[in-house]
Design an enzyme around this catalytic site. Structure first.
Site, PDB file in Angstrom:
ATOM      1  N   MET A   1       6.561  -6.244   8.573  1.00  0.00           N
ATOM      2  CA  MET A   1       7.628  -7.169   9.235  1.00  0.00           C
ATOM      3  C   MET A   1       8.822  -6.529   9.769  1.00  0.00           C
ATOM      4  SD  MET A   1       6.463 -10.294   6.792  1.00  0.00           S
ATOM      5  CE  MET A   1       7.600 -11.523   7.790  1.00  0.00           C
ATOM      6  N   GLU A   2       8.800  -5.302   9.813  1.00  0.00           N
ATOM      7  CA  GLU A   2      10.187  -4.622   9.712  1.00  0.00           C
ATOM      8  C   GLU A   2      10.400  -3.483  10.696  1.00  0.00           C
ATOM      9  OE1 GLU A   2       9.286  -5.107   6.374  1.00  0.00           O
ATOM     10  OE2 GLU A   2      10.407  -7.087   6.258  1.00  0.00           O
TER      11      GLU A   2
ATOM     12  N   ASP B   1      -2.274  -5.012   0.318  1.00  0.00           N
ATOM     13  CA  ASP B   1      -3.237  -6.053   0.618  1.00  0.00           C
ATOM     14  C   ASP B   1      -3.750  -5.827   1.956  1.00  0.00           C
ATOM     15  OD1 ASP B   1      -0.337  -7.512   1.249  1.00  0.00           O
ATOM     16  OD2 ASP B   1      -1.879  -7.690   3.092  1.00  0.00           O
TER      17      ASP B   1
ATOM     18  N   GLU C   1      10.635  -2.418  -3.283  1.00  0.00           N
ATOM     19  CA  GLU C   1      10.429  -1.190  -2.614  1.00  0.00           C
ATOM     20  C   GLU C   1      11.618   0.218  -2.733  1.00  0.00           C
ATOM     21  OE1 GLU C   1       8.174  -3.376   1.291  1.00  0.00           O
ATOM     22  OE2 GLU C   1      10.554  -3.528   1.001  1.00  0.00           O
TER      23      GLU C   1
ATOM     24  N   GLY D   1       0.483  -4.741   5.043  1.00  0.00           N
ATOM     25  CA  GLY D   1      -1.083  -5.162   4.794  1.00  0.00           C
ATOM     26  C   GLY D   1      -1.783  -4.009   5.645  1.00  0.00           C
TER      27      GLY D   1
HETATM   28  N1  ADE Z   1       3.740  -6.738   4.036  1.00  0.00           N
HETATM   29  C1  ADE Z   1       2.658  -6.566   2.940  1.00  0.00           C
HETATM   30  N2  ADE Z   1       1.675  -7.230   3.223  1.00  0.00           N
HETATM   31  C2  ADE Z   1       1.731  -8.045   4.479  1.00  0.00           C
HETATM   32  C3  ADE Z   1       1.038  -8.645   5.508  1.00  0.00           C
HETATM   33  N3  ADE Z   1      -0.129  -8.880   5.164  1.00  0.00           N
HETATM   34  N4  ADE Z   1       1.633  -8.895   6.544  1.00  0.00           N
HETATM   35  C4  ADE Z   1       2.953  -8.507   6.905  1.00  0.00           C
HETATM   36  N5  ADE Z   1       3.669  -8.003   6.168  1.00  0.00           N
HETATM   37  C5  ADE Z   1       3.267  -7.550   5.091  1.00  0.00           C
END
Ligand code: ADE
Length: 260
Positions: A200-201, A224, A32, A98
């Site tokens: 997640m951050e 995704d 990243e 995501g």
């Molecule tokens: N980062 C990239 N894809 C993710 C997902 N599906 N869930 C959480 N963090 C992500």
């Protein structure tokens, strides 16, 4: 001698360095920030608690770039060290996520307008009750953390230039210490929190920046759709998504240079 004398007389030197403010750029993973580190002129790397802080110049702007690590704990630790140790004028978080909203596609970009912690709450016999924020401060209901509106606009404009308007979104970003790969959970994130993306951050960065009164924005390029195929999609598109987000940061820095 002349140099020492002139430094003493003008009173600059260290003081000038102290007054310089940096743009803090934070990610979770190497892919990243790879492009940013390649393009930057790095003067020094400080390592604190195993995390590297790259201090230098990127597209004419003074920057400190760090890969803090994955998840809320590492993000909070990395950003706290950065804001404690260096004079930071603003923070840009760059990375992948995501996609949650129906109109998001892989490789689209979501510029976060606000963040929330979707996994913070009370697990009761009747299920999970969301209590994002610190219950000690009386947040009975869950709480969202707002990004800086000017940085959001700047990031949005930059994203439109990099990936096109039809692939750029602004919206709520949901943070939790889980890689989401579940259609059912995506439905919940959409319905309960109006989320556009999950990662997640972001909320950890938001809480610490708010505490330090430092403007921030979170930029997420989608690797995704957080569904059953999320892991494979992340493997296929994670690097490209990470690069896209970095290119948006470069574009923002250029815009800051032309409108200081
Ligand atoms: N980062 C990239 N894809 C993710 C997902 N599906 N869930 C959480 N963090 C992500």
């Amino acid at each position: 001698m002349i140099t020492l004398l002139s430094v003493l007389l003008c009173g600059c030197g260290d003081k000038e360095a102290e007054q310089k403010e940096y743009i803090g750029i934070v990610s979770a993973m190497d892919n990243e920030i790879d492009i940013l580190l390649d393009e930057a002129t790095i003067e020094r790397v400080d390592t604190v608690a195993g995390v590297e802080y790259h201090i230098g110049t990127l597209h004419q702007q003074p920057v400190i770039i760090t890969r803090a690590g994955i998840g809320k704990i590492r993000a909070a630790s990395g950003i706290t060290t950065m804001l404690n140790k260096y004079p930071i004028s603003k923070v840009i978080f760059t990375g992948i996520a995501g996609g949650v909203a129906d109109d998001t596609q892989v490789l689209d970009v979501v510029v976060g307008t606000r963040l929330l912690e979707h996994d913070y709450g009370i697990l009761t016999n009747d299920g999970f009750q969301w209590r994002s924020g610190d219950p000690g401060y009386g947040n009975k209901d869950g709480e969202y953390y707002a990004c800086d509106p000017q940085l959001v606009d700047l990031a949005y404009e930059a994203a439109v230039k990099v990936v096109g308007k039809e692939h750029t979104h602004k919206g709520t970003v949901a943070t939790g210490d889980q890689f989401v790969a579940s259609e059912d959970y995506v439905k919940k994130l959409k319905e309960d929190y109006d989320a556009y993306a999950c990662e997640m951050e972001g909320a950890a960065i938001a809480v610490i920046c708010i505490n330090y009164k430092t403007p921030f924005v979170v930029i997420r390029s989608l690797s995704d759709k957080a569904d059953g195929n999320a892991h494979d999609s992340y493997e296929d598109f994670g690097d490209r998504a990470g690069d896209n987000s970095s290119r948006i940061v470069l574009n923002m820095l250029d815009q800051m240079g032309s409108n200081p």
